[in-house]
Design a protein around this motif. Structure first.
Motif, mmCIF file in Angstrom:
data_model
loop_
_atom_site.group_PDB
_atom_site.id
_atom_site.type_symbol
_atom_site.label_atom_id
_atom_site.label_comp_id
_atom_site.label_asym_id
_atom_site.label_seq_id
_atom_site.Cartn_x
_atom_site.Cartn_y
_atom_site.Cartn_z
ATOM 1 N N ASP A 1 0.832 -1.199 0.000
ATOM 2 C CA ASP A 1 0.000 0.000 0.000
ATOM 3 C C ASP A 1 0.868 1.252 0.000
ATOM 4 O OD1 ASP A 1 -2.619 1.380 0.292
ATOM 5 O OD2 ASP A 1 -1.801 1.961 2.240
ATOM 6 N N ARG A 2 1.974 1.204 0.737
ATOM 7 C CA ARG A 2 2.872 2.368 0.833
ATOM 8 C C ARG A 2 3.508 2.691 -0.506
ATOM 9 N NH1 ARG A 2 4.575 6.357 0.891
ATOM 10 N NH2 ARG A 2 5.998 7.497 2.265
ATOM 11 N N VAL A 3 3.785 1.668 -1.329
ATOM 12 C CA VAL A 3 4.409 1.928 -2.635
ATOM 13 C C VAL A 3 3.386 2.116 -3.747
ATOM 14 C CG1 VAL A 3 6.512 0.693 -1.997
ATOM 15 C CG2 VAL A 3 4.674 -0.541 -3.166
ATOM 16 N N GLY A 4 2.113 2.165 -3.381
ATOM 17 C CA GLY A 4 1.096 2.534 -4.364
ATOM 18 C C GLY A 4 0.476 1.389 -5.141
ATOM 19 N N ILE A 5 0.537 0.157 -4.621
ATOM 20 C CA ILE A 5 -0.131 -0.970 -5.272
ATOM 21 C C ILE A 5 -1.620 -0.914 -4.940
ATOM 22 C CG2 ILE A 5 -0.316 -3.479 -5.418
ATOM 23 C CD1 ILE A 5 2.220 -2.474 -6.654
ATOM 24 N N PRO A 6 -2.506 -0.851 -5.919
ATOM 25 C CA PRO A 6 -3.948 -0.799 -5.623
ATOM 26 C C PRO A 6 -4.443 -2.126 -5.061
ATOM 27 C CG PRO A 6 -3.580 -1.011 -7.987
ATOM 28 C CD PRO A 6 -2.233 -0.805 -7.374
ATOM 29 N N GLN A 7 -5.403 -2.048 -4.153
ATOM 30 C CA GLN A 7 -5.990 -3.230 -3.504
ATOM 31 C C GLN A 7 -4.899 -4.189 -3.003
ATOM 32 O OE1 GLN A 7 -8.491 -4.501 -6.867
ATOM 33 N NE2 GLN A 7 -10.290 -3.867 -5.676
ATOM 34 N N THR B 1 14.189 2.526 -13.144
ATOM 35 C CA THR B 1 13.144 2.971 -14.071
ATOM 36 C C THR B 1 13.320 2.400 -15.472
ATOM 37 O OG1 THR B 1 14.422 4.980 -14.576
ATOM 38 C CG2 THR B 1 12.815 5.124 -12.799
ATOM 39 N N THR B 2 14.158 1.373 -15.618
ATOM 40 C CA THR B 2 14.380 0.777 -16.932
ATOM 41 C C THR B 2 13.086 0.183 -17.504
ATOM 42 O OG1 THR B 2 16.681 0.256 -16.471
ATOM 43 C CG2 THR B 2 15.623 -1.049 -18.160
ATOM 44 N N ALA B 3 12.833 0.447 -18.786
ATOM 45 C CA ALA B 3 11.708 -0.127 -19.530
ATOM 46 C C ALA B 3 10.342 0.305 -19.007
ATOM 47 C CB ALA B 3 11.795 -1.656 -19.530
ATOM 48 N N LEU B 4 10.300 1.400 -18.237
ATOM 49 C CA LEU B 4 9.026 1.907 -17.756
ATOM 50 C C LEU B 4 8.657 3.175 -18.514
ATOM 51 C CD1 LEU B 4 9.521 1.524 -13.895
ATOM 52 C CD2 LEU B 4 8.494 -0.106 -15.487
ATOM 53 N N ASP B 5 7.368 3.400 -18.692
ATOM 54 C CA ASP B 5 6.964 4.629 -19.372
ATOM 55 C C ASP B 5 7.240 5.826 -18.460
ATOM 56 O OD1 ASP B 5 4.401 5.455 -17.852
ATOM 57 O OD2 ASP B 5 3.993 3.371 -18.364
ATOM 58 N N VAL B 6 7.282 7.013 -19.046
ATOM 59 C CA VAL B 6 7.754 8.196 -18.316
ATOM 60 C C VAL B 6 6.865 8.538 -17.129
ATOM 61 C CG1 VAL B 6 8.993 9.202 -20.255
ATOM 62 C CG2 VAL B 6 6.543 9.658 -20.002
ATOM 63 N N GLN C 1 6.614 8.556 -11.078
ATOM 64 C CA GLN C 1 5.987 8.097 -9.841
ATOM 65 C C GLN C 1 6.979 7.327 -8.972
ATOM 66 O OE1 GLN C 1 2.707 5.817 -11.337
ATOM 67 N NE2 GLN C 1 1.397 7.608 -11.705
ATOM 68 N N ILE C 2 7.799 6.477 -9.600
ATOM 69 C CA ILE C 2 8.754 5.671 -8.837
ATOM 70 C C ILE C 2 9.855 6.542 -8.239
ATOM 71 C CG2 ILE C 2 10.596 3.953 -9.124
ATOM 72 C CD1 ILE C 2 8.690 2.321 -10.791
ATOM 73 N N LEU C 3 10.320 7.529 -9.003
ATOM 74 C CA LEU C 3 11.347 8.433 -8.482
ATOM 75 C C LEU C 3 10.804 9.249 -7.311
ATOM 76 C CD1 LEU C 3 13.057 9.689 -11.759
ATOM 77 C CD2 LEU C 3 13.817 7.892 -10.200
#
Length: 351
Positions: free
Chosen positions: A138-144, A183-188, A193-195
């Protein structure tokens, strides 16, 4: 003078092969304080990930020849026992690996793997570990998170797997976090969000962070200091502002020149670094970058090809270090390199 939280001194990681010794890391030194972020940049094969793996003790039990010192809070990680290293790995020092799909086991649920990382270092029940895992998801933003905790890695998207790896890396509140191309292979959008997530969690836990990346945009946003690696060695070190505005090593100039200018001419060509990185089996004598360096003719004699330059203070500050024989690199950068990178930029005279 306070002792730095992490101090790497003359680290060498060599791999014996049938063709000879591969010097993946050759005499690397740096320090890092708690609450600060060090960005390590360089081309593939420059020794970035190998050196960070040495900090976690991941070369133990392999043919790698590791020497030097890695002091983490006054403990040398290269001399402690395997059991002591296992107690530190994941608890005090943790790593977010480059490819979360291959880093996570396909036969176990995401929650099972994150919970195991918690139970290894805490005497708690599976139920308590599951609760803690759900909290971190939940802290890292995973829904449900209470439902997704029972999903397998292949059921997560690339961004969600990366978030799950961050949750695993931070579940024990480590003092040192190493993020290898997070952030490799992730959309901008997911990258941003990850940064932001890493920065928020760093502030919360006051962790020291090493971020390994090819993306200088990530460095500009995340790092306090930058270490530029080439052929297993540090070739430039300084604050992010110093490295991005007044670099003093031609290799760093090449990295900056290779970044596209989104506000510039859309027909403008990128300026690549000529040639290829050297083989770490047989690095060139002298400066390893000299065969590719377009400015080696500005150095008198054959210094570039015969004498390895020392890592010395640059022309502006004592903390900005560069490994180069050029006598006045700052002037060369502003007169020759900067006009190619940013032709519309006017450099003000500091006087």
């Amino acid at each position: 003078m306070t002792t730095p939280f992490l101090s790497v001194e003359d680290l060498k990681v060599h791999f014996p092969t049938a063709d000879g010794i591969v010097k993946a890391t050759d005499g690397l030194s740096f320090t890092l304080e708690k609450g600060r972020t060090l960005g390590i940049v360089g081309e593939s094969g420059s020794g970035k990930s190998v050196s960070s793996s040495a900090i976690l003790g991941l070369h133990r039990g392999t043919s790698a020849q590791v020497s030097g010192r890695i002091m983490l809070d006054d403990v040398d990680l290269l001399t402690i026992s395997d059991e002591q290293m296992r107690r530190k790995r994941g608890a005090e020092v943790s790593m977010i690996f480059q490819d979360p799909l291959s880093a996570m086991h396909p036969y176990y649920t995401v929650g099972n793997q994150i919970g195991e990382a918690y139970r290894v270092h805490h005497d708690v029940s599976k139920k308590a570990a599951r609760t803690r895992t759900i909290e971190m998801l939940d802290r890292v933003g995973i829904p449900q998170p209470d439902r997704r905790v029972d999903d397998y890695p292949h059921q997560f998207s690339g961004g969600m797997r990366q978030r799950a790896m961050i949750a695993m890396g931070l579940i024990n509140n480590p003092s040192l976090l190493i993020a290898d191309e997070p952030t490799t292979a992730l959309d901008v959008t997911v990258q941003a969000q990850i940064l932001d997530l890493l920065q928020d969690l760093q502030k919360e836990f006051e962790s020291a962070v090493i971020i390994i990346t090819h993306d200088l945009g990530v460095i500009a946003e995340m790092a306090d200091d930058v270490l530029v690696m080439y052929a297993g060695r540090c070739v430039e070190f300084g604050t992010t502002k110093e490295i991005l505005t007044h670099p003093e090593m031609p290799y760093t100039w090449g990295l900056l020149s290779s970044v596209p200018d989104v506000t510039g001419d859309t027909d403008a060509r990128l300026i690549p670094i000529p040639g290829n990185p050297p083989s770490l089996l047989n690095t060139p004598p002298g400066c390893a970058f000299s065969p590719r360096c377009p400015h080696r003719d500005k150095v008198p004699g054959d210094l570039c090809t015969t004498v390895l330059p020392e890592l010395v203070p640059g022309s502006r500050t004592e903390t900005h270090l560069k490994r180069c024989h050029l006598a006045n690199p700052d002037a060369i950068y502003e007169a020759e390199v900067l006009p190619e990178i940013a032709p519309d930029l006017v450099v003000e005279d500091p006087a």
